[in-house]
Design a protein around this motif. Structure first.
Motif, PDB file in Angstrom:
ATOM      1  N   GLU A  73     -17.452 -11.370 -27.749  1.00 14.31           N
ATOM      2  CA  GLU A  73     -15.895 -10.653 -27.469  1.00 14.31           C
ATOM      3  C   GLU A  73     -15.210 -12.471 -26.476  1.00 14.31           C
ATOM      4  O   GLU A  73     -14.513 -12.666 -26.666  1.00 14.31           O
ATOM      5  N   ARG A  74     -16.382 -12.848 -25.928  1.00  7.60           N
ATOM      6  CA  ARG A  74     -15.674 -13.789 -24.692  1.00  7.60           C
ATOM      7  C   ARG A  74     -15.751 -15.389 -25.649  1.00  7.60           C
ATOM      8  O   ARG A  74     -13.786 -15.456 -25.697  1.00  7.60           O
ATOM      9  N   GLU A  77     -12.007 -14.462 -27.112  1.00  8.11           N
ATOM     10  CA  GLU A  77     -11.062 -14.299 -27.077  1.00  8.11           C
ATOM     11  C   GLU A  77     -10.387 -15.921 -26.367  1.00  8.11           C
ATOM     12  O   GLU A  77      -9.465 -16.302 -25.995  1.00  8.11           O
ATOM     13  N   LEU A  78     -11.272 -16.844 -25.853  1.00  2.61           N
ATOM     14  CA  LEU A  78     -10.944 -18.068 -25.234  1.00  2.61           C
ATOM     15  C   LEU A  78     -10.544 -18.416 -27.241  1.00  2.61           C
ATOM     16  O   LEU A  78      -9.854 -19.639 -27.101  1.00  2.61           O
ATOM     17  N   ARG A  80      -9.550 -17.478 -29.464  1.00  2.00           N
ATOM     18  CA  ARG A  80      -7.603 -16.714 -29.570  1.00  2.00           C
ATOM     19  C   ARG A  80      -6.704 -17.631 -29.068  1.00  2.00           C
ATOM     20  O   ARG A  80      -5.467 -17.803 -29.009  1.00  2.00           O
ATOM     21  N   LEU A  81      -7.202 -17.823 -27.679  1.00  2.00           N
ATOM     22  CA  LEU A  81      -6.538 -18.711 -26.315  1.00  2.00           C
ATOM     23  C   LEU A  81      -5.929 -20.016 -26.465  1.00  2.00           C
ATOM     24  O   LEU A  81      -4.582 -20.374 -26.891  1.00  2.00           O
ATOM     25  N   ALA A  94      -6.603 -18.964 -17.313  1.00  2.00           N
ATOM     26  CA  ALA A  94      -6.911 -18.587 -18.642  1.00  2.00           C
ATOM     27  C   ALA A  94      -8.366 -18.468 -19.407  1.00  2.00           C
ATOM     28  O   ALA A  94      -8.331 -17.162 -19.239  1.00  2.00           O
ATOM     29  N   ILE A  95      -8.748 -19.546 -18.740  1.00  2.00           N
ATOM     30  CA  ILE A  95     -10.733 -19.673 -19.332  1.00  2.00           C
ATOM     31  C   ILE A  95     -11.625 -18.013 -17.889  1.00  2.00           C
ATOM     32  O   ILE A  95     -11.875 -17.965 -19.074  1.00  2.00           O
ATOM     33  N   ARG A  97     -10.544 -15.618 -16.904  1.00  2.00           N
ATOM     34  CA  ARG A  97      -9.699 -14.638 -17.079  1.00  2.00           C
ATOM     35  C   ARG A  97     -10.476 -13.921 -18.577  1.00  2.00           C
ATOM     36  O   ARG A  97     -11.281 -13.152 -19.069  1.00  2.00           O
ATOM     37  N   ALA A  98     -10.855 -15.082 -19.935  1.00  3.66           N
ATOM     38  CA  ALA A  98     -11.347 -15.266 -20.702  1.00  3.66           C
ATOM     39  C   ALA A  98     -12.907 -14.732 -20.629  1.00  3.66           C
ATOM     40  O   ALA A  98     -13.520 -13.981 -21.527  1.00  3.66           O
TER      41      ALA A  98
END
Length: 227
Positions: A73-74, A77-78, A80-81, A94-95, A97-98
């Motif tokens: 999941e981490r 999400e990274l 995706r960003l 942002a990193i 939070r991911a």
């Protein structure tokens, strides 16, 4: 994405893992016996051996069930960003939070066992179980390398050795937060209910970690770079 596949579990496997997770969290890896496990899970030892082979393999399966999913999941999400950023470096917060989001959400999962696992994970950082800590380190390694690369792009001016240390401190901060959420009750003025609120924790942790990540270099480090 190169994410580890997670196979669906048989109902009996899930029940054994749920009980093992709770017993290991309550009694430790040595204190939780197979007899306790089979009695609480309503299975015999043959069933445990059939599905897992040994207590060591069962311990590994307990961690892989949660950590593989968490790290997948981490990384997802990274990525995706990064896709949304169109090749530009991400902002450090942002990193952060991911990385912290998936584990913080587990604190809220009391019914599904996520909170038990977070407490169990906390025990591994304080108990002298070196093989288990090594196992967890191996599980974290791909995600840590992926996030290290993202931080390197975001902070090109930060020396590589300093980034490694700051990531170490960041990970330690997260580990302590996950392991000792009840400690907030000891701090005057803190709201006890906040210890299980992933959004509140994410905001506070991100602000704290960002400050450490972006802090001025130590004097010796600055002198070495200048020389």
């Amino acid at each position: 994405m190169n994410l580890r596949a997670i196979k669906p579990l048989h109902e009996t496997q899930t029940r054994i893992l749920d009980v093992a997770e709770e017993l290991f969290m309550q009694h430790g890896f040595e204190g939780a016996s197979m007899r306790m496990l089979t009695a609480k899970a309503g299975v015999n030892l043959a069933a445990v051996n059939y599905h897992f082979g040994s207590k060591d393999a069962l311990i590994e399966a307990v961690f892989r069930r949660r950590l593989d999913a968490m790290n997948n999941e981490r990384i997802a999400e990274l990525e995706r960003l990064e896709t949304e950023a169109g090749g530009k470096p991400l902002a450090p917060d942002a990193i952060i939070r991911a990385f912290i989001g998936a584990s913080l959400r587990m604190i809220e999962d009391a019914r599904g066992g996520g909170r038990n696992f977070i407490r169990l994970l906390g025990r591994t950082y304080t108990e002298p179980a070196k093989p288990i800590r090594q196992l967890i380190g191996q599980m974290y390694a791909p995600a840590m390398e992926r996030f290290k690369a993202a931080f390197t792009r975001a902070l090109p001016e930060l020396p590589k050795d300093e980034l490694v240390w700051r990531m170490h401190f960041m990970f330690g901060t997260l580990a302590y937060t996950l392991a000792a959420t009840d400690t907030v009750q000891l701090i005057a003025g803190a709201k006890p209910e906040d210890r299980y609120d992933a959004r509140v924790l994410a905001d506070r942790l991100t602000a704290f970690m960002s400050a450490g990540l972006l802090a001025p270099l130590p004097g010796a480090q600055q002198a070495r770079i200048a020389a």
